[in-house]
Scaffold this active site. Sequence first.
Site, PDB file in Angstrom:
ATOM      1  N   GLU A 109    -119.375  60.828  46.151  1.00  0.00           N
ATOM      2  CA  GLU A 109    -118.599  59.689  46.627  1.00  0.00           C
ATOM      3  C   GLU A 109    -119.558  58.660  47.211  1.00  0.00           C
ATOM      4  OE1 GLU A 109    -115.230  58.534  49.956  1.00  0.00           O
ATOM      5  OE2 GLU A 109    -115.671  60.632  49.526  1.00  0.00           O
ATOM      6  N   ASN A 121    -113.341  52.815  43.762  1.00  0.00           N
ATOM      7  CA  ASN A 121    -112.055  52.584  44.405  1.00  0.00           C
ATOM      8  C   ASN A 121    -111.465  51.235  44.011  1.00  0.00           C
ATOM      9  OD1 ASN A 121    -109.931  52.783  46.418  1.00  0.00           O
ATOM     10  ND2 ASN A 121    -111.121  51.252  47.521  1.00  0.00           N
ATOM     11  N   ASP A 138    -105.969  58.883  45.984  1.00  0.00           N
ATOM     12  CA  ASP A 138    -106.691  59.209  47.219  1.00  0.00           C
ATOM     13  C   ASP A 138    -105.730  59.339  48.397  1.00  0.00           C
ATOM     14  OD1 ASP A 138    -108.844  59.764  48.825  1.00  0.00           O
ATOM     15  OD2 ASP A 138    -109.344  57.674  49.176  1.00  0.00           O
ATOM     16  N   GLU A 184    -110.481  55.152  41.610  1.00  0.00           N
ATOM     17  CA  GLU A 184    -109.738  55.798  42.689  1.00  0.00           C
ATOM     18  C   GLU A 184    -108.797  54.821  43.376  1.00  0.00           C
ATOM     19  OE1 GLU A 184    -111.013  57.899  46.833  1.00  0.00           O
ATOM     20  OE2 GLU A 184    -111.920  58.619  44.972  1.00  0.00           O
ATOM     21  N   GLU A 196    -111.163  66.512  51.050  1.00  0.00           N
ATOM     22  CA  GLU A 196    -112.052  65.665  51.846  1.00  0.00           C
ATOM     23  C   GLU A 196    -112.135  66.187  53.276  1.00  0.00           C
ATOM     24  OE1 GLU A 196    -111.972  61.236  50.595  1.00  0.00           O
ATOM     25  OE2 GLU A 196    -109.874  61.834  50.789  1.00  0.00           O
TER      26      GLU A 196
END
Length: 424
Positions: A190, A248, A310, A280, A367
Amino acid sequence: MNAGHAPAPGLRAVVIDGNGAEMDTTIALCREAGIIVNGWSDSGAGALELIESLPAPPDLVIMELDLPDMDGADLLQALSMLEPGLPVIITGRHSQRLHDAALTLAAALGLEALAALPKPLNAHALQDAAHACEPAIARAAAAAAMRPRCSLTTLRPQAGDVLNALQNRQFELYYQPKTSLHDGSLRGAEALIRWRHPQQGLLSPACFLPQAEAANLVDVLTVEVVRLALVDWRRWHSGGLVLPISINLSPLSLADPHLAEQLIQAVNEAGVPPRAITFEIIEHEEIADLATALRILIKLRMHGFGLALDDYGAGYASMLQLSRFPFTELKLDRRLVHGSSKRPHMQPMLRHAIAAAAEMGVTTVAEGIETPQDRELLRKLGCDLAQGYLIARPMPAAALPLWREKSGTAGKVARTGAVIQLRP
């Protein structure tokens, strides 16, 4: 005592308990565990006065929820205002769900919520809860070294400053590895955008994203993130590291009908296969134009890109969204994952989400993995991937191949699932 879980030597704690006998027990257990008791109080007001009078903040506060002059919720709020980031261990005789809610409140207020322990206290449980606590000095030094700055004293840039930074290529990406919960192999990274400000140093997205959104610069910033990510992908690839990435997309961007064509063209021109990219989606608010958003995501998916939902478990991210969009990945929000091994009532929600995603053929990512216990729980629940400080902290792109070699995951890189985000 379990020496393998001994807390850092010399930790300094303040004990707060309205019951004198139980406070004496807690103090004795602290000393048995090698924790120095800086002071104690049988009231919330007295504890706050004590902490404020100390020459340095305590490393740890062990507090009872029931106090004669205030309840635990008010005390947590007062502690957060007095010493932001202060580690706390909560004790009491309430239900586990109430204890967990208090722990969640502590985290929401910015405190470091270590554990909620039922009374009577157990020596092993207290020691296990305290073993991850760092001394205040070390904690402050680590925070200063690892986190990009954006405080009240940091000059807030204007939209024009952000645009100028884009034109002068002052943005860069940091990467946080994601690994398989099955075998520990590296599966992605990430990446987090940072602004290398010429005067203020490395700035987090919190310093500039609000201004970018207000000035309708989100799409321009997204294009820059795509450019940086593709450069890193090609550099890694030329060095033998085949690591897919994803980027993202803000809900604001999903209202732009031309977005899909721009993204497809950028990736094709860079010579990067679309299957190496996962976009994402973070939903902090309901998507306003569902038809346009759905058309964009379907178009991206049909061209071979992956799509990730997410922050599942927070905000608008839900099974409804997972079912109506063609997502290939589900990211379990940190607020669900962190401390889940000590919160049994959260585990059915995780189990349900992981099982539902598996039935739909969707990869799950946890996460906020920061303890071996949480990692083991998510592994047993069938989650696919993990990321968090237990695995590694964010690092510059050039450092990732070296981290891979040192971590012993060389040769185990999968071809799915790295994530690039615009937020810290």
